[in-house]
Design an enzyme around this catalytic site. Structure first.
Site, PDB file in Angstrom:
ATOM      1  N   ASP A  10       0.872  -1.172   0.000  1.00  0.00           N
ATOM      2  CA  ASP A  10       0.000   0.000   0.000  1.00  0.00           C
ATOM      3  C   ASP A  10       0.913   1.227   0.000  1.00  0.00           C
ATOM      4  O   ASP A  10       2.133   1.112  -0.190  1.00  0.00           O
ATOM      5  CB  ASP A  10      -0.982  -0.031   1.179  1.00  0.00           C
ATOM      6  CG  ASP A  10      -0.298   0.167   2.532  1.00  0.00           C
ATOM      7  OD1 ASP A  10       0.948   0.210   2.586  1.00  0.00           O
ATOM      8  OD2 ASP A  10      -1.016   0.282   3.539  1.00  0.00           O
ATOM      9  N   HIS A  11       0.340   2.406   0.239  1.00  0.00           N
ATOM     10  CA  HIS A  11       1.151   3.634   0.275  1.00  0.00           C
ATOM     11  C   HIS A  11       2.193   3.573   1.395  1.00  0.00           C
ATOM     12  O   HIS A  11       3.297   4.074   1.248  1.00  0.00           O
ATOM     13  CB  HIS A  11       0.243   4.857   0.473  1.00  0.00           C
ATOM     14  CG  HIS A  11      -0.595   4.785   1.716  1.00  0.00           C
ATOM     15  ND1 HIS A  11      -1.672   3.913   1.835  1.00  0.00           N
ATOM     16  CD2 HIS A  11      -0.495   5.423   2.901  1.00  0.00           C
ATOM     17  CE1 HIS A  11      -2.204   4.047   3.029  1.00  0.00           C
ATOM     18  NE2 HIS A  11      -1.507   4.956   3.705  1.00  0.00           N
ATOM     19  N   CYS A  65       3.382  -3.190   3.942  1.00  0.00           N
ATOM     20  CA  CYS A  65       2.520  -2.076   4.343  1.00  0.00           C
ATOM     21  C   CYS A  65       3.233  -1.379   5.501  1.00  0.00           C
ATOM     22  O   CYS A  65       4.441  -1.567   5.684  1.00  0.00           O
ATOM     23  CB  CYS A  65       1.091  -2.516   4.665  1.00  0.00           C
ATOM     24  SG  CYS A  65       0.853  -3.513   6.141  1.00  0.00           S
ATOM     25  N   GLY A  66       2.539  -0.577   6.260  1.00  0.00           N
ATOM     26  CA  GLY A  66       3.210   0.133   7.337  1.00  0.00           C
ATOM     27  C   GLY A  66       3.820  -0.812   8.351  1.00  0.00           C
ATOM     28  O   GLY A  66       4.981  -0.691   8.740  1.00  0.00           O
ATOM     29  N   THR A  67       3.028  -1.797   8.758  1.00  0.00           N
ATOM     30  CA  THR A  67       3.496  -2.779   9.743  1.00  0.00           C
ATOM     31  C   THR A  67       3.741  -4.160   9.150  1.00  0.00           C
ATOM     32  O   THR A  67       4.370  -5.001   9.798  1.00  0.00           O
ATOM     33  CB  THR A  67       2.434  -2.961  10.847  1.00  0.00           C
ATOM     34  OG1 THR A  67       1.223  -3.408  10.210  1.00  0.00           O
ATOM     35  CG2 THR A  67       2.196  -1.665  11.604  1.00  0.00           C
ATOM     36  N   GLY A  68       3.179  -4.428   7.988  1.00  0.00           N
ATOM     37  CA  GLY A  68       3.201  -5.778   7.414  1.00  0.00           C
ATOM     38  C   GLY A  68       2.047  -6.627   7.936  1.00  0.00           C
ATOM     39  O   GLY A  68       1.857  -7.756   7.471  1.00  0.00           O
ATOM     40  N   GLY A  83      -1.564  -5.735   8.357  1.00  0.00           N
ATOM     41  CA  GLY A  83      -2.847  -5.691   7.643  1.00  0.00           C
ATOM     42  C   GLY A  83      -2.781  -6.393   6.299  1.00  0.00           C
ATOM     43  O   GLY A  83      -3.663  -7.199   5.952  1.00  0.00           O
ATOM     44  N   HIS A 115       9.752 -24.484   8.059  1.00  0.00           N
ATOM     45  CA  HIS A 115       8.742 -25.220   8.832  1.00  0.00           C
ATOM     46  C   HIS A 115       7.308 -24.977   8.372  1.00  0.00           C
ATOM     47  O   HIS A 115       6.465 -25.864   8.519  1.00  0.00           O
ATOM     48  CB  HIS A 115       8.844 -24.844  10.313  1.00  0.00           C
ATOM     49  CG  HIS A 115      10.013 -25.486  10.995  1.00  0.00           C
ATOM     50  ND1 HIS A 115      10.167 -25.504  12.361  1.00  0.00           N
ATOM     51  CD2 HIS A 115      11.091 -26.137  10.485  1.00  0.00           C
ATOM     52  CE1 HIS A 115      11.300 -26.141  12.672  1.00  0.00           C
ATOM     53  NE2 HIS A 115      11.887 -26.524  11.550  1.00  0.00           N
ATOM     54  N   ASN A 116       7.010 -23.784   7.870  1.00  0.00           N
ATOM     55  CA  ASN A 116       5.610 -23.447   7.559  1.00  0.00           C
ATOM     56  C   ASN A 116       5.332 -23.398   6.061  1.00  0.00           C
ATOM     57  O   ASN A 116       4.188 -23.163   5.667  1.00  0.00           O
ATOM     58  CB  ASN A 116       5.226 -22.098   8.176  1.00  0.00           C
ATOM     59  CG  ASN A 116       5.648 -21.988   9.633  1.00  0.00           C
ATOM     60  OD1 ASN A 116       6.483 -21.151   9.985  1.00  0.00           O
ATOM     61  ND2 ASN A 116       5.120 -22.843  10.483  1.00  0.00           N
ATOM     62  N   ARG A 119       7.372   0.760   8.335  1.00  0.00           N
ATOM     63  CA  ARG A 119       7.502   1.614   9.516  1.00  0.00           C
ATOM     64  C   ARG A 119       8.117   0.851  10.685  1.00  0.00           C
ATOM     65  O   ARG A 119       8.221   1.381  11.789  1.00  0.00           O
ATOM     66  CB  ARG A 119       6.130   2.175   9.898  1.00  0.00           C
ATOM     67  CG  ARG A 119       5.515   3.031   8.808  1.00  0.00           C
ATOM     68  CD  ARG A 119       4.077   3.426   9.103  1.00  0.00           C
ATOM     69  NE  ARG A 119       3.486   4.088   7.947  1.00  0.00           N
ATOM     70  CZ  ARG A 119       2.174   4.202   7.727  1.00  0.00           C
ATOM     71  NH1 ARG A 119       1.306   3.715   8.610  1.00  0.00           N
ATOM     72  NH2 ARG A 119       1.719   4.803   6.651  1.00  0.00           N
ATOM     73  N   ARG A 163       7.613 -33.997   9.055  1.00  0.00           N
ATOM     74  CA  ARG A 163       6.552 -33.715  10.032  1.00  0.00           C
ATOM     75  C   ARG A 163       5.939 -32.334   9.793  1.00  0.00           C
ATOM     76  O   ARG A 163       4.766 -32.109  10.101  1.00  0.00           O
ATOM     77  CB  ARG A 163       7.088 -33.822  11.453  1.00  0.00           C
ATOM     78  CG  ARG A 163       8.097 -32.760  11.846  1.00  0.00           C
ATOM     79  CD  ARG A 163       8.681 -33.032  13.225  1.00  0.00           C
ATOM     80  NE  ARG A 163       9.535 -31.965  13.695  1.00  0.00           N
ATOM     81  CZ  ARG A 163      10.798 -31.752  13.300  1.00  0.00           C
ATOM     82  NH1 ARG A 163      11.339 -32.551  12.388  1.00  0.00           N
ATOM     83  NH2 ARG A 163      11.505 -30.763  13.809  1.00  0.00           N
ATOM     84  N   ARG A 201       1.835 -30.906   9.307  1.00  0.00           N
ATOM     85  CA  ARG A 201       1.246 -29.755   9.993  1.00  0.00           C
ATOM     86  C   ARG A 201       0.703 -28.725   8.992  1.00  0.00           C
ATOM     87  O   ARG A 201      -0.367 -28.149   9.203  1.00  0.00           O
ATOM     88  CB  ARG A 201       2.291 -29.128  10.924  1.00  0.00           C
ATOM     89  CG  ARG A 201       2.625 -30.072  12.064  1.00  0.00           C
ATOM     90  CD  ARG A 201       3.906 -29.711  12.776  1.00  0.00           C
ATOM     91  NE  ARG A 201       4.225 -30.738  13.779  1.00  0.00           N
ATOM     92  CZ  ARG A 201       5.420 -30.897  14.330  1.00  0.00           C
ATOM     93  NH1 ARG A 201       6.417 -30.101  13.987  1.00  0.00           N
ATOM     94  NH2 ARG A 201       5.619 -31.846  15.215  1.00  0.00           N
TER      95      ARG A 201
END
Ligand code: RB5
Length: 145
Positions: free
Chosen positions: A7-8, A64-67, A69, A97-98, A108, A131, A135
């Site tokens: 985003d911006h 994004c600002g925080t990652g 949202g 793992h994921n 930010r 394993r 999961r």
């Protein structure tokens, strides 16, 4: 092909990431936003998530600002495992793992130098299977309920 979007609030860090991918010789497609004009992050999270879920792109990177949202939005798309990371260890383990298929970063939150290391950690690590595959499959089953 790497799908990239922001985003911006993540626009400037996304530009740095694209420069970094250029230096690495890695192909990417920018799904926007294309300026710092205020916009809504879910649209860009969804666009990159669809690019990855459809197989058009192998991996995605969102900013994004925080990652947070944009990562939450991406994770609403079937088959997406988006990891919001602010350190290299989590970025590496999200792959090992994921089997994370999208990395989300916060402009930010994380400085440019560290962000590039996080991108490298994410792109260079491979899923370990075994394993962990069981999961990850269980996560997929939640999507089917
Ligand atoms: C935009 O101001 C900001 O809310 C957005 O970039 C993101 O941080 C949301 O999670």
């Amino acid at each position: 092909m790497i799908a990239i979007g922001s985003d911006h609030g993540g626009f400037h860090l996304k530009q740095e990431i694209m420069k970094h991918l250029d230096e690495l010789g890695l192909a990417y497609h920018d799904y926007g936003a294309y300026s710092t004009e205020s916009c809504d992050y879910p649209a860009y999270g969804e666009a990159v998530a669809h690019a990855v879920a459809s197989g058009a792109c192998e991996r995605g990177i969102l900013v994004c600002g925080t990652g947070i949202g944009i990562g939450i939005a991406a994770n609403k798309v079937h088959g997406i495992r988006c990891a919001t990371c602010s350190d290299c260890y989590c970025a590496e383990m999200s792959r090992r793992h994921n089997d994370a298929n999208i990395l989300a970063l916060g402009e930010r939150v994380t400085g440019v130098g560290l962000a590039m290391k996080i991108v490298d950690a994410f792109l260079n690590a491979e899923f370990e299977g075994g394993r962990h595959a069981r999961r990850v499959a269980l996560i997929g089953q939640i999507e089917e309920k």
